[in-house]
Structure formats: C-alpha cells, structure tokens
Design a protein around this motif. Structure first.
Motif, PDB file in Angstrom:
ATOM      1  N   ALA A   1       0.855  -1.189   0.000  1.00 37.14           N
ATOM      2  CA  ALA A   1       0.000   0.000   0.000  1.00 37.14           C
ATOM      3  C   ALA A   1       0.889   1.236   0.000  1.00 37.14           C
ATOM      4  O   ALA A   1       1.962   1.250   0.598  1.00 37.14           O
ATOM      5  CB  ALA A   1      -0.880  -0.004   1.237  1.00 37.14           C
TER       6      ALA A   1
ATOM      7  N   ASP B   1      -4.551  -0.024  -5.157  1.00 37.20           N
ATOM      8  CA  ASP B   1      -4.006  -1.356  -4.832  1.00 37.20           C
ATOM      9  C   ASP B   1      -3.313  -1.898  -6.070  1.00 37.20           C
ATOM     10  O   ASP B   1      -3.679  -1.568  -7.186  1.00 37.20           O
ATOM     11  CB  ASP B   1      -5.148  -2.317  -4.468  1.00 37.20           C
ATOM     12  CG  ASP B   1      -5.786  -1.916  -3.152  1.00 37.20           C
ATOM     13  OD1 ASP B   1      -5.173  -1.114  -2.425  1.00 37.20           O
ATOM     14  OD2 ASP B   1      -6.911  -2.390  -2.883  1.00 37.20           O
ATOM     15  N   HIS B   2      -2.349  -2.742  -5.877  1.00 40.87           N
ATOM     16  CA  HIS B   2      -1.644  -3.381  -6.985  1.00 40.87           C
ATOM     17  C   HIS B   2      -1.017  -2.363  -7.952  1.00 40.87           C
ATOM     18  O   HIS B   2      -1.103  -2.506  -9.173  1.00 40.87           O
ATOM     19  CB  HIS B   2      -2.577  -4.337  -7.747  1.00 40.87           C
ATOM     20  CG  HIS B   2      -3.043  -5.479  -6.892  1.00 40.87           C
ATOM     21  ND1 HIS B   2      -2.381  -6.687  -6.831  1.00 40.87           N
ATOM     22  CD2 HIS B   2      -4.057  -5.574  -6.024  1.00 40.87           C
ATOM     23  CE1 HIS B   2      -2.989  -7.474  -5.979  1.00 40.87           C
ATOM     24  NE2 HIS B   2      -4.023  -6.819  -5.458  1.00 40.87           N
TER      25      HIS B   2
END
Ligand code: UTP
Length: 302
Positions: free
Chosen positions: A187, A193-194
C-alpha cells in the motif's frame, strides 16, 4: 496520482541513455544507425526520452553510444550551417525547433566498445555518475503519460530512498522477452491497490511457463549507486550478456527494490510492429497532422 514525498534520498539529476545495442529486431534500418535515431513522426526516439528526463527535473544527460555515435552527437549539437540557412530563408518556427534541441541541455557521451549487454552499458557510466542515484532510460520504450513515467518513479524513490523499476503487465508468451519480477503489492498513499510492489526476485527472459509473474520490467529505472558493484559482481547471463536484471537481483541481497506499475501507455518502438503503432498514435495526436492523417486512414479500405 498524489504522492507524499519524504525527501529521504538525494535529488536525481543524471539520466543515462544506453544506446549502444545492435538493434537486430529493426534491421536493416539499424545497420548503420542506432535505433534510438529512428524518427517517430519527426523526432528521433531518443529525443522523446531526453524530453521525458528534462520534464522530470533531470539536467544531466549521459548517452552510452556504440556504432552511429556521430548521428546522436550531431543531433544534440549546434548545427551552424542549418541554422544559418533557416535564418536567411526566414523559417523562424523551424529555426526555433532546431535550436531548442541544442539549447535543451548539456549531453555527455561514453563509449561502449562492444555490445556486451545492458548491465555492461550501464557500468560504463560509473565514473560520470559517481556516488549518487541516477535514472536509466531505454529510449526504444516510448511512454505516453500525463505525468512523465520517470517522474512517477522518482516520487517513489524520494519516498523510500531505494531503487525503483517501471513495471507493466504482459500476458501470454511475450513475457519471455522481458525481465520479470516476483513481487508483492504494497500500500502507498495516493496509489491504488496493486500499483506499487516490493520486489523479491527477478528473472531475465524466463522460459515459457517459468515466469514468476506477469509483471515485466520496462525501460525506466531509478538506481542507487550500489548497482555498479552489483554489475561488477555478476557473470554474463541470458544471451551471454551482462544483464541489468541480474545485477538488480544481486542488489536485492543488500537493498530493497520497488516496482511501480506506472500510469501511461508504453510502445515497444524497438520492434517493427510496436514502432508502427506508436507512429500512428503519435501522428493522430499531433495538432498539425492529426486531422488530415485521420481522414487519410479512414479513406483506406481496411
Ligand atoms: P535491447 O534489449 O533492445 O537490445 O536493448 P538491442 O541490441 O538494442 O536490440 P535488439 O533486441 O537486438 O533489436 C535495450 C537497450 O539497451 C541498450 C540498447 O541500445 C537499448 O537502448 N544496450 C543493449 C546497450 O546500450 N548496450 C548493449 O550491449 C545492449
């Protein structure tokens, strides 16, 4: 995209452009000139990369040259004859464009006598870079982005004070043409995200079915100076070349490395089809060419 910058590392001022590869995928055009000089609409590929570095706040450009050295040097140098001719013919706009290239920045050149790999090319700049973080730009990876890709990486580098590589998802057998990472998403404020990854391992050109993920390294890096020792420590890898990916794997033993899935579209302009795609899309975006070019494309019975 918003970032919080903690300023944990020194400013990145130097951008290194390895341009000594053989460009075999683009023969015969690259027989006598480096692929970095292939024009995308009307600017050589390397100029797009240099402009990206400048827009990301770097003011020291170092180009690693091999064959066709003079074409790159001449491009960034002053051309008195050409400027004089444009001046006497009153071609002010073109003159301003030509001058803006040579006025752009100071460029230094280092020679890689033999194309022994990307890691080997980067090691050539050890003395010029010294003990500070620097960026590496592979100018055949052309990236169209609202925030320059290098700037996106720099903001992560400033936060963590570590090396950062650009990542892109590549699905299918194509993944075997890239350096591929094994990484976990982490994070980060302002990022989805990602988007940001902590890298655990890297593999250069994995065999089909052996890639650790679909996350491929694209030609933008921010590297800390310890990378030079890592390049010196490794043996030749894939294709018998000193690979930058293998030296990053070595660096991981002592330093963290992050990977950012950057925002923007990347074109592999070192490949014929990728180059054609980039040419069409960049031409369509041009205010002076876009409309007539679109009309022309529509007129083709495809
Ligand atoms: P590539 O992997 O695209 O290799 O290099 P290449 O030889 O240029 O091209 P192909 O695959 O044969 O068509 C990635 C970048 O690293 C530089 C290249 O100029 C390119 O910018 N490079 C590669 C070097 O400067 N020296 C090398 O020994 C190898």
């Amino acid at each position: 995209m918003e970032f919080r910058i903690e300023g944990m590392s020194s400013k990145v001022r130097k951008a290194v452009f390895p341009a000594a590869g053989l460009g075999t995928r683009f023969l015969p055009a690259t027989k006598a000139q480096p692929k970095e000089m292939l024009p995308l609409v009307d600017k050589p590929l390397i100029q797009y990369g240099v402009e990206e570095a400048i827009h990301s706040g770097m003011n020291n450009i170092i180009i690693v040259t091999g064959r066709g050295k003079s074409a790159i040097e001449d491009h960034f140098d002053v051309s008195f004859e050409l400027e004089h001719m444009l001046e006497t013919r009153g071609k002010r706009d073109t003159l301003a464009q030509v001058r803006s290239i040579s006025d752009m920045i100071d460029v230094s050149y280092v020679r890689q006598k033999e194309a022994l790999g990307l890691g080997h090319a980067v090691l050539r700049v050890k003395e010029l870079v010294g003990p500070e973080p620097f960026s590496v730009v592979l100018s055949d990876d052309v990236i169209d982005a609202e925030i320059p890709c290098l700037q996106q990486l720099l903001e992560i580098h400033s936060f963590y004070g570590a090396s950062v590589v650009a990542l892109m998802e590549v699905d299918g057998p194509e993944i075997s043409s890239y350096g591929v990472v094994n990484a976990d998403p982490i994070a980060h404020p302002g990022l989805g995200d990602h988007s940001l990854y902590r890298i655990h391992n890297l593999v250069e050109k994995p065999k089909q079915g052996e890639a650790p993920s679909n996350l491929a390294i694209i030609g933008r890096y921010i590297l800390t100076p310890e990378i030079f020792e890592s390049i010196e420590a490794i043996a030749p890898g894939s294709g018998g070349e000193i690979q930058l990916t293998d030296s990053l794997k070595h660096l991981l033993r002592s330093r963290p490395i992050y990977g950012l899935k950057f925002e923007g579209k990347r074109y592999d302009a070192g490949d014929k089809l990728g180059f054609l795609k980039a040419t069409v899309e960049f031409a369509l975006k041009r205010h002076d060419l876009g409309a007539p070019f679109r009309q022309y494309l529509k007129s083709l019975s495809l």
